[in-house]
Design an enzyme around this catalytic site. Structure first.
Site, PDB file in Angstrom:
ATOM      1  N   HIS A  15      27.150 -69.904  -3.289  1.00  0.00           N
ATOM      2  CA  HIS A  15      25.720 -69.815  -2.990  1.00  0.00           C
ATOM      3  C   HIS A  15      25.223 -68.484  -3.543  1.00  0.00           C
ATOM      4  O   HIS A  15      25.980 -67.510  -3.636  1.00  0.00           O
ATOM      5  CB  HIS A  15      25.481 -69.867  -1.487  1.00  0.00           C
ATOM      6  CG  HIS A  15      25.724 -71.205  -0.883  1.00  0.00           C
ATOM      7  ND1 HIS A  15      25.103 -71.609   0.278  1.00  0.00           N
ATOM      8  CD2 HIS A  15      26.503 -72.246  -1.259  1.00  0.00           C
ATOM      9  CE1 HIS A  15      25.496 -72.833   0.593  1.00  0.00           C
ATOM     10  NE2 HIS A  15      26.352 -73.231  -0.321  1.00  0.00           N
ATOM     11  N   GLU A  23      23.453 -66.128  -2.284  1.00  0.00           N
ATOM     12  CA  GLU A  23      23.605 -64.977  -1.400  1.00  0.00           C
ATOM     13  C   GLU A  23      25.033 -64.441  -1.410  1.00  0.00           C
ATOM     14  O   GLU A  23      25.252 -63.231  -1.491  1.00  0.00           O
ATOM     15  CB  GLU A  23      23.245 -65.344   0.050  1.00  0.00           C
ATOM     16  CG  GLU A  23      21.845 -65.873   0.227  1.00  0.00           C
ATOM     17  CD  GLU A  23      21.748 -67.387   0.191  1.00  0.00           C
ATOM     18  OE1 GLU A  23      20.979 -67.949   0.985  1.00  0.00           O
ATOM     19  OE2 GLU A  23      22.450 -68.008  -0.635  1.00  0.00           O
ATOM     20  N   CYS A  37      21.842 -70.271   4.765  1.00  0.00           N
ATOM     21  CA  CYS A  37      22.569 -71.206   5.625  1.00  0.00           C
ATOM     22  C   CYS A  37      23.512 -70.394   6.528  1.00  0.00           C
ATOM     23  O   CYS A  37      23.565 -69.170   6.448  1.00  0.00           O
ATOM     24  CB  CYS A  37      23.361 -72.193   4.768  1.00  0.00           C
ATOM     25  SG  CYS A  37      24.730 -71.430   3.848  1.00  0.00           S
ATOM     26  N   CYS A  41      25.981 -68.201   4.501  1.00  0.00           N
ATOM     27  CA  CYS A  41      25.342 -67.055   3.845  1.00  0.00           C
ATOM     28  C   CYS A  41      24.819 -66.037   4.853  1.00  0.00           C
ATOM     29  O   CYS A  41      24.932 -64.830   4.632  1.00  0.00           O
ATOM     30  CB  CYS A  41      24.222 -67.551   2.942  1.00  0.00           C
ATOM     31  SG  CYS A  41      24.855 -68.556   1.574  1.00  0.00           S
TER      32      CYS A  41
END
Length: 194
Positions: A97, A99, A127, A130
Site C-alpha cells: 500500500h 502508506e 486501512c 496502514c
C-alpha cells in the site's frame, strides 16, 4: 453592545484594513459563484491542502491496475522526504500500500524508524494495516483526503489510530482535498466496470 465605530475598530484589528471592508453578508461573490472568504483560511488547513497536492500527484502516477492512492511523508522542516503509490498489483505484494511503502522509504532515508516529527499525507483514509504501520512508526500526524467507509481505520470503519490503550496516538486530519481524492478513486472503478 458595540456601536458601529467600535465594531469597525475591532474588525480592523482582527482582519486588517483591507479585509475589514468586506463583512459577512456582502453580496459580492467569487468568480465561481461561491461566497468570498471573510476570514483567512487556517494555516494548518492551508498547509495540509498544499501537502495533499504532492500526494495527489503521486496517486496520478500509480501503476495501471492498482487503486490510485498516493502517500507522501513530510519531514520536520516541512519538505517531502518520499512519495509512494499503491503497488499491490505491480509487485504482487499484499502489503504494498502507498502508506506502507512511503513509511518504509522514509525510515530508510532518515536512518531511523521513529518518525514522530514527520507527517504522513495520503489521498485515501488508511486501512487497518496502514494506520497500524503509521502508529508503529510513531508519525506525528496523519492527513488524508477521501474517507473510506468500508475499510478506513482513522474513524470511518474503525478507529485504529485512537484505539483504547494505544501507546502512541498521532494527530489526524481527514477530508483534505476530499473531492479531488474521491475523483481519482471513482474514475479508477468506473473504468474497471466498462
Amino acid at each position: 453592545m458595540l456601536d458601529d465605530a467600535a465594531a469597525d475598530a475591532v474588525q480592523r484589528r482582527v482582519l486588517g484594513d483591507a479585509e475589514a471592508r468586506r463583512v459577512l453578508g456582502d453580496a459580492d461573490a467569487a468568480a465561481d459563484g461561491s461566497p468570498r472568504r471573510v476570514l483567512p483560511e487556517q494555516s494548518a488547513l492551508t498547509r495540509a491542502r498544499a501537502r495533499m497536492e504532492h500526494a495527489l500527484a503521486a496517486a496520478r502516477d500509480t501503476p495501471a491496475g492498482d487503486i490510485p492512492v498516493g502517500a507522501v511523508v513530510f519531514g520536520p522542516d516541512g519538505t517531502p522526504i518520499v512519495a509512494a503509490t499503491n503497488r499491490r498489483q505491480a509487485d504482487n505484494d499484499p502489503t504494498a500500500h502507498a502508506e506502507v511503502l512511503a513509511l518504509r522509504a522514509a525510515a530508510e532515508k532518515l536512518g531511523r524508524w521513529r518518525l514522530e516529527d514527520c507527517e504522513l499525507v495520503v489521498t485515501l483514509e488508511p486501512c487497518v494495516m496502514c494506520a497500524g504501520a503509521a502508529v508503529a512508526a510513531r508519525v506525528g500526524s496523519i492527513v488524508f483526503g477521501a474517507w473510506e467507509p468500508k475499510t478506513g481505520a482513522c474513524g470511518s470503519y474503525v478507529d485504529a489510530v485512537r484505539a483504547p490503550g494505544a501507546l502512541y496516538v498521532p494527530e489526524v486530519r481527514g477530508g483534505v482535498a476530499e473531492y479531488e481524492s474521491q475523483r481519482l478513486i471513482h474514475s479508477f472503478f468506473s473504468d474497471l466496470r466498462r
